[in-house]
Design an enzyme around this catalytic site. Structure first.
Site, mmCIF file in Angstrom:
data_model
loop_
_atom_site.group_PDB
_atom_site.id
_atom_site.type_symbol
_atom_site.label_atom_id
_atom_site.label_comp_id
_atom_site.label_asym_id
_atom_site.label_seq_id
_atom_site.Cartn_x
_atom_site.Cartn_y
_atom_site.Cartn_z
ATOM 1 N N ARG A 1 0.831 -1.212 0.000
ATOM 2 C CA ARG A 1 0.000 0.000 0.000
ATOM 3 C C ARG A 1 0.865 1.260 0.000
ATOM 4 O O ARG A 1 0.513 2.263 -0.612
ATOM 5 C CB ARG A 1 -0.986 0.009 1.175
ATOM 6 C CG ARG A 1 -1.948 1.191 1.135
ATOM 7 C CD ARG A 1 -3.071 1.073 2.157
ATOM 8 N NE ARG A 1 -4.117 0.169 1.720
ATOM 9 C CZ ARG A 1 -5.185 0.530 0.995
ATOM 10 N NH1 ARG A 1 -5.376 1.783 0.669
ATOM 11 N NH2 ARG A 1 -6.077 -0.363 0.626
ATOM 12 N N ALA B 1 -9.080 -1.280 6.104
ATOM 13 C CA ALA B 1 -8.993 -0.646 4.790
ATOM 14 C C ALA B 1 -10.156 0.341 4.579
ATOM 15 O O ALA B 1 -10.531 0.619 3.435
ATOM 16 C CB ALA B 1 -8.954 -1.697 3.677
ATOM 17 N N GLU C 1 -9.711 6.078 7.243
ATOM 18 C CA GLU C 1 -8.278 6.332 7.278
ATOM 19 C C GLU C 1 -7.837 7.629 6.593
ATOM 20 O O GLU C 1 -6.924 8.296 7.075
ATOM 21 C CB GLU C 1 -7.524 5.156 6.635
ATOM 22 C CG GLU C 1 -7.667 3.855 7.392
ATOM 23 C CD GLU C 1 -7.249 2.671 6.536
ATOM 24 O OE1 GLU C 1 -8.004 2.286 5.630
ATOM 25 O OE2 GLU C 1 -6.148 2.144 6.766
HETATM 26 N N1 MTE Z 1 -12.273 5.346 14.485
HETATM 27 C C1 MTE Z 1 -12.351 5.029 15.801
HETATM 28 N N2 MTE Z 1 -13.108 5.806 16.596
HETATM 29 N N3 MTE Z 1 -11.675 3.966 16.321
HETATM 30 C C2 MTE Z 1 -10.873 3.176 15.539
HETATM 31 O O1 MTE Z 1 -10.277 2.201 16.035
HETATM 32 N N4 MTE Z 1 -9.979 2.756 13.269
HETATM 33 C C3 MTE Z 1 -9.655 3.333 11.962
HETATM 34 C C4 MTE Z 1 -10.875 4.038 11.372
HETATM 35 N N5 MTE Z 1 -11.474 4.915 12.347
HETATM 36 C C5 MTE Z 1 -10.755 3.492 14.148
HETATM 37 C C6 MTE Z 1 -11.514 4.586 13.661
HETATM 38 C C7 MTE Z 1 -9.168 2.369 10.988
HETATM 39 S S1 MTE Z 1 -7.559 1.913 11.024
HETATM 40 C C8 MTE Z 1 -9.985 1.863 10.013
HETATM 41 S S2 MTE Z 1 -9.382 0.823 8.812
HETATM 42 C C9 MTE Z 1 -11.407 2.178 9.949
HETATM 43 O O2 MTE Z 1 -11.802 3.035 10.999
HETATM 44 C C10 MTE Z 1 -12.208 0.873 10.012
HETATM 45 O O3 MTE Z 1 -13.564 1.081 10.045
HETATM 46 P P1 MTE Z 1 -14.443 1.409 8.744
HETATM 47 O O4 MTE Z 1 -13.955 0.500 7.655
HETATM 48 O O5 MTE Z 1 -15.810 1.094 9.164
HETATM 49 O O6 MTE Z 1 -14.220 2.835 8.424
HETATM 50 N N1 HPA Z 2 -5.702 -2.412 4.312
HETATM 51 C C1 HPA Z 2 -5.936 -2.843 5.550
HETATM 52 N N2 HPA Z 2 -5.791 -4.084 5.920
HETATM 53 C C2 HPA Z 2 -5.398 -4.973 5.008
HETATM 54 C C3 HPA Z 2 -5.136 -4.594 3.683
HETATM 55 C C4 HPA Z 2 -5.298 -3.242 3.324
HETATM 56 O O1 HPA Z 2 -5.078 -2.833 2.168
HETATM 57 N N3 HPA Z 2 -4.751 -5.691 3.025
HETATM 58 C C5 HPA Z 2 -4.773 -6.699 3.926
HETATM 59 N N4 HPA Z 2 -5.169 -6.274 5.120
HETATM 60 MO MO1 MOS Z 3 -7.199 -0.017 9.395
HETATM 61 S S1 MOS Z 3 -5.168 0.213 9.500
HETATM 62 O O1 MOS Z 3 -7.107 -0.732 7.784
HETATM 63 O O2 MOS Z 3 -7.417 -1.332 10.445
#
Ligand code: MTE
Ligand code: HPA
Ligand code: MOS
Length: 809
Positions: free
Chosen positions: A307, A513, A758
């Protein structure tokens, strides 16, 4: 249709009523686990003396690697022992588990376990690992055009090296698990994991039992941020092992200190590059070599590297580019996913390259960025991996924020201010930088881009929905509930998301992701539509008959003819196929669902309540539950060639950050942030804003104050909030102006939304480049700050001679 509904757990969080794993009541016979872990970064284990520990009061047992049926695990490569055998490879590597009748008993006994080591040479830097050729996986490459020729022909060339350090996730709930031994050898495990399916699989594998003997349940996490994508699993396996051996419930709760020492962080990177550019700052060629510190085991590091490589372009078109990536194996805790995955490491690199190009040419960095930003037509909309940047709002975002943030006037004011300051001692310098994000949404591992959902409609018209998505604070449950509720014309409260369980949704992907809502929300929508279609067909017929003959009045009498309906065939690849684009809603047989009522378009006056219709459906033996599978369409990225469509779409944004830098203390303050993001058409505006604010501030910590200090023996010494500085409320920008840029055209994703989890974190890179901006001086070298730009880093850049003198002394 702008939704501002609060997070579905907001009232529980603020009143302290939310239940986390360790809030599960303690059962009288429960065992509490403590981990005995390595004090050495690399050593042979010569012996383990557990005599004193076993004799210690309240000890129920001590367990080691031999107790597992299968001791190896790992998400991508199964290269990591659950418990170390005769070799340890990082400080904090678990060696043994002590089970006690109380946490205090276990802790006390764990200290009595004696480990005899024979120390081996550790590799404690990327450089040392490179020299020793200690790698994880092979080198990866993405290439486009002819880099050598384009570099040779470029009017300007520049080389550099960028040091990017790790960061701790600092979730408030540490790694935790509770396992219950159930009837007939079954195990139920409650985990704080982003990936319940992997927990289920790791437990089954470790214990040597079939996967259908293991159920993993995740109600919510107290934060995860990627730190619980892979690394929650071993702790669940520890509890499962002990629960099975002792035939008692078993619980593990790491202290903050242990959590920080044992678990991996954001991967550090050291990136080298050569860039060629012209007089206007346009990049003609880029040769970038990325090296990351994977720690002692593979974990997710190779995917994270991928990535990073896929984000080296960020928002900018590079005609000739070669990027290579190699993960290095060191003797640190295995580094892992952290919000942005590899993305932030690629983006920080190119954003600083652009700033240093601007410095070299003596032009404003914003003009350099605008000269390089992706265009709307070929070839300037083609990424290094051959994916087209569709629906590209980046040029528009740059122009809009330049104006909104009053960039040019503030640039002039800052230049004047800094000029005056530099004539005096002390005081503060100011810096301003505007950076972008173009974050690819999809797992780069194609098979992970799938989800399934189970939707149950109960007889009072309320719903329970189960998916593989896990709630970590981001609001995925609230978003899925809103998607389902709106499709049926119901208030959100009528739809409840159930705790994530592997006995309801199998073969799920981690919630990661940023695609939790995109994947699981789409699956839930498709399942809901199957029910909606049946209910619509029923409504057409029911609304034609007088109410006195409805089943509710004749139920059980069998006097009325039973109504039969057809099932809907669903195309699992397109969540928008049946929906009308503007409302997002699907209509079947001309039947409308709105405000808790259902009617046919031909006769809006004749209505049946949703609950009434559900009641009828039951009595006509029509299924009120359904299940759907969904996968992202269009993906075609080939890992071997490094070419293809890696992402369904891109979430884009820009931010301008202004910082002040104290010339006496090196302290950095973020004075003002203007931020503009394209999040498509949000499901819930308030939740998305929360993700933007939170993600940005978390990113600020990474680029400024969050420095991990390891001692010379590889021990993380900054393992508590007193030595590891995350941003607090005082550090958030005084002047924080966040806006979402309306975009109605993200057609591939469910309801036209865009992932928000993210991408906002990457906009905090503007704070890092703004610190460089504050410190740079015309005619001098561009400042060479590490990331994070800590106070020490800033002082080093301000007073290089003094540092050189002290370091000599
Ligand atoms: N927001 C909160 N409050 N707590 C979390 O742990 N994790 C982040 C983001 N926002 C996180 C967060 C990460 S690393 C990801 S990948 C996404 O939330 C995952 O959730 P989503 O795919 O529903 O956005
Ligand atoms: N993002 C987060 N987690 C993952 C990914 C990615 O692209 N690929 C495998 N695990
Ligand atoms: Mo988020 S780093 O893809 O859990």
């Amino acid at each position: 249709m702008r939704s501002e509904l609060a997070h579905d757990s907001a009232h529980l969080h603020v009143s302290g009523a939310s239940e986390y794993v360790d809030d599960r009541p303690r059962l009288p016979n429960e065992a509490f686990l403590e981990v005995v872990y390595s004090a050495e970064p690399h050593a042979r284990i010569l012996g383990l003396d557990v005599k004193a520990a076993l004799a210690s009061e309240g000890v129920l047992g001590i367990f080691t690697a031999q107790d597992f049926h299968e001791n190896m695990w790992g998400t991508i490569f199964q290269d990591q022992p659950l418990l170390a055998g005769d070799l340890v490879r990082f400080v904090g590597e678990p060696i043994a588990l002590v089970a006690g009748a109380s946490p205090a008993h276990a802790r006390k006994a764990a200290r009595l376990v004696k480990v005899k080591y024979r120390a081996l040479t550790p590799l404690l830097s990327i450089r040392a690992a490179r020299e020793a050729k200690s790698f994880i996986g092979t080198e990866r490459k993405i290439e486009k055009g002819n880099v050598e020729a384009a570099l040779a022909a470029a009017p300007f060339r520049q080389k550099g090296r960028i040091v990017i350090r790790g960061a701790d996730h600092f979730y408030l709930e540490s790694q935790v698990a509770v396992a219950y031994p159930e009837e007939d050898g079954q195990i139920e495990v409650h985990s704080s994991s982003q990936h319940p399916t992997e927990v289920q699989h790791v437990v089954a594998h470790a214990l040597g039992i079939p996967q259908n003997q293991v159920t993993c349940i995740v109600k919510r996490m107290g934060g995860a941020f990627g730190g619980k994508e892979s690394q929650a699993a071993p702790f669940a396996a520890y509890c499962a092992l002990v629960a099975r051996k002792l035939k008692r419930p078993a619980r593990i709760v790491l202290s903050k200190d242990d959590d920080m020492i044992l678990t991996g962080k954001r991967n550090p990177f050291e990136n080298e590059y050569e860039v060629g550019f012209d007089q206007t700052g346009r990049i003609l060629a880029l040769d970038a070599r990325l090296y990351s510190d994977g720690g002692a085991y593979a974990d997710l590091s190779t995917a994270i590297m991928e990535r990073a490589m896929l984000h080296i372009d960020n928002a900018y078109f590079i005609p000739h580019v070669r990027v290579t990536g190699q993960v290095c194996r060191t003797n640190f805790h295995p580094h892992t996913a952290f919000r942005g995955f590899g993305g932030p490491k690629g983006v920080a690199t190119i954003e600083r390259i652009l700033e240093s190009i601007a410095h070299t040419l003596g032009i404003d960095a914003l003009d350099v960025r605008k000269a390089n930003v992706y265009g709307q037509a070929e070839p300037r909309n083609l990424t290094p991996y051959g994916q087209e940047v569709e629906n590209n709002l980046l040029p528009e975002l740059f122009t809009a924020l330049e104006k909104d943030s009053d960039y040019r006037a503030r640039r002039q004011a800052i230049e004047k201010h800094n000029e005056a300051q530099r004539k005096k001692r002390g005081g503060e310098l100011r810096g301003l930088s505007l950076t972008a994000v173009k974050f690819g949404i999809s797992f780069t591992t194609r098979f992970l881009n799938q989800a399934n959902a189970l939707v149950l409609v109960h007889r009072d018209g309320t719903l329970q929905v189960s998916t593989g998505a896990t709630e970590m604070g981001q609001g995925v449950n609230a978003r899925i509930a809103e998607i389902v509720a709106s499709e049926l014309g119901l208030p959100r409260e009528q739809v409840r998301l159930q705790p994530t369980r592997t006995d309801k949704n199998a073969n799920t992907s981690p919630t990661a992701a940023s695609s939790g809502t995109d994947l699981n929300g789409a699956a839930a929508l498709l399942a809901t539509r199957k029910i909606k279609k049946r209910l619509s067909e029923l409504a057409v017929q029911i609304l034609k008959i007088p109410e006195s003959r409805w089943a509710r009045h004749t139920a059980g009498l069998g006097t009325e003819k039973e109504i039969e309906v057809e099932d809907l065939e669903i195309d699992g690849g397109n969540p928008n196929q049946d929906g009308e684009w503007v409302s997002g809603l699907a209509t079947y047989h001309g039947v409308r669902f709105e405000a808790g009522e259902v009617w046919h378009e031909s006769d809006p006056a004749r209505k049946v309540s949703f609950a009434g219709l559900v009641h009828e459906a039951y009595h006509h033996r029509i299924s009120l539950s359904d299940y759907a599978h969904f996968k992202f369409p269009l993906l075609s990225f080939n890992k071997l060639t490094g070419q293809g469509r890696a992402f369904l779409y891109f979430t884009q944004g820009v931010a301008a950050s202004e910082v002040s830098v104290n010339r006496d203390t090196g302290e950095v303050k973020v004075e003002r942030v203007d931020l503009l993001m394209d999040l498509g058409r949000p499901v819930n505006h308030g939740l998305d804003m929360g993700q933007v604010y939170g993600g940005f501030v978390q990113g600020m910590g990474w680029v400024t104050t969050e420095k991990l200090f390891y001692n010379q023996r590889g021990l993380l010494v900054s393992h508590s909030p007193s030595t590891y500085k995350i941003p607090n409320i005082q550090d958030t920008p005084r002047n924080f102006r966040v806006k979402l840029h309306p975009n109605e055209s993200n057609t591939p994703n469910v309801r036209g939304t865009k992932a928000a989890g993210e991408p906002p974190l990457l906009l905090a890179i503007s704070v890092w480049t703004a610190v460089h901006d504050a410190l740079k001086n015309k005619g001098e070298h561009y400042p060479d700050l590490e990331l994070p730009a800590t106070q020490e880093q800033v002082l080093r850049a301000l007073y290089p001679q003094e540092f050189a003198r002290w370091e000599k002394a």
